[in-house]
Design an enzyme around this catalytic site. Structure first.
Site, PDB file in Angstrom:
ATOM      1  N   HIS A  29       0.831  -1.203   0.000  1.00  0.00           N
ATOM      2  CA  HIS A  29       0.000   0.000   0.000  1.00  0.00           C
ATOM      3  C   HIS A  29       0.864   1.252   0.000  1.00  0.00           C
ATOM      4  CE1 HIS A  29      -3.083   2.944   1.123  1.00  0.00           C
ATOM      5  NE2 HIS A  29      -2.180   3.397   1.984  1.00  0.00           N
ATOM      6  N   HIS A  84       1.476   5.016  -2.776  1.00  0.00           N
ATOM      7  CA  HIS A  84       1.821   6.406  -2.486  1.00  0.00           C
ATOM      8  C   HIS A  84       3.044   6.934  -3.222  1.00  0.00           C
ATOM      9  CE1 HIS A  84      -0.998   7.507   0.712  1.00  0.00           C
ATOM     10  NE2 HIS A  84      -0.840   6.304   1.241  1.00  0.00           N
ATOM     11  N   GLU A 116      -5.635   9.478  -0.082  1.00  0.00           N
ATOM     12  CA  GLU A 116      -5.981   8.057  -0.015  1.00  0.00           C
ATOM     13  C   GLU A 116      -7.051   7.650  -1.035  1.00  0.00           C
ATOM     14  OE1 GLU A 116      -4.461   5.747   1.416  1.00  0.00           O
ATOM     15  OE2 GLU A 116      -3.315   6.668   3.023  1.00  0.00           O
ATOM     16  N   SER A 164      -3.907   0.922  -4.752  1.00  0.00           N
ATOM     17  CA  SER A 164      -3.286  -0.297  -4.226  1.00  0.00           C
ATOM     18  C   SER A 164      -4.303  -1.403  -3.959  1.00  0.00           C
ATOM     19  CB  SER A 164      -2.521   0.024  -2.937  1.00  0.00           C
ATOM     20  OG  SER A 164      -3.402   0.531  -1.939  1.00  0.00           O
TER      21      SER A 164
END
Length: 294
Positions: A134, A139, A180, A199
């Site tokens: 993730h 990111h 997010e 993700s």
């Protein structure tokens, strides 16, 4: 990996007492097992099949420019060689969730804390805590973009202030619905830039293709008053017109906004307001079914 990685909880969630005040640890790349690299490969290849035509251009470009591939969990040292040159950011390994003030302090200094562990094979589709897949796959490609790089640093600085003001929940919603779970309007359609979507195989499809969720133009005070889902797909996704919009957020004095929204009613995750700019009015069928039609 070590015994801590074998537990079901990590970092702060596991009650860990850190050896360093900033909670950083050595990634220990040499100690990843063949199974852990294989899990990364499975996740990487699955997302790589899904994201073309769904991820925003900046995510795709960031992925191309970084030493990230299917064959192995990325070595943070190699990532940082590229990332530091591009935007002055670096990835630092942490054992899992860290205290808010530690998280904000890292972001404010252009350090992105990434869990060093990777999920187990039976957790491919859902993991409660952010792991290395993730954090790095989701990111880090976006940290190659100057607008995102500046915005996340400003978020870290703002988080430290919001803590002192007792309004962290309001600012956390901005991070949630942008970094997010944000969507961006490109000339060829809606695209993903949020790491929580990028993700996740199932949310990648749900966020863009499913009829259930609302897709609403981003409005800062509205977002600050909107609760979110931590246990399931989002009921509403907020859409920006361009990543540079986030730069304007980075320069806003949030204090008057906190005062404005502090005592106003909050909105449910799936609520649509009369003055929303609605791109897609969702059917809500998915979450209605999950609630048993109630």
């Amino acid at each position: 990996m070590n015994a801590e990685t074998m537990s079901s909880k990590h970092g702060l969630a596991a009650g860990l007492v850190p050896t360093r005040a900033d909670w950083t640890i050595d990634q220990g790349w040499e100690h990843y097992s063949a199974q852990e690299h294989a899990t990364w490969k499975t996740l990487f290849e699955r997302q790589s099949r899904l994201l073309p035509g769904r991820a925003c251009d900046e995510f795709v470009q960031g992925m191309r420019d970084l030493p990230i591939a299917a064959d192995a969990i990325p070595d943070f040292r190699r990532l940082n060689d590229v990332l530091m040159q591009r935007t002055g950011w670096q990835v630092v390994a942490v054992p899992g969730l860290v205290p808010d003030e530690v998280f904000f302090e890292h972001l404010a200094n252009r350090r992105f804390p990434s869990g060093h562990f990777i999920r187990k094979p039976h957790e491919l589709d859902y993991l409660e805590e952010p792991d290395v897949f993730h954090d790095v796959f989701g990111h880090v490609p976006m940290l190659m973009n100057p607008a995102i790089a500046d915005y996340i640093q400003a978020y870290g600085q703002g988080g430290l202030r919001a803590q002192k003001l007792g309004v962290l929940d309001k600012l956390a919603r901005v991070y949630w619905y942008t970094v997010e779970f944000g969507l961006v309007q490109q000339k060829d359609g809606l695209r993903i830039y949020g790491a929580g979507i990028a993700s996740s195989a199932s949310e990648t499809v749900f966020a863009l293709d499913d009829a259930s969720p609302n897709r609403v133009r981003f409005d800062l005070p509205r977002v600050m008053r909107t609760r979110y889902r931590i246990d399931d797909f989002q009921e509403t996704y907020f859409v920006i017109n361009h990543l540079d919009e986030l730069l304007s957020l980075a320069n806003i004095d949030f204090a008057p906004l906190y005062a404005q929204v502090q005592h106003q009613p909050e909105y449910a995750p799936g609520q649509v307001l009369p003055d929303d700019v609605v791109l897609t009015r969702g059917t809500g069928m998915y979450h209605d079914a999950r609630r048993g039609g109630k």
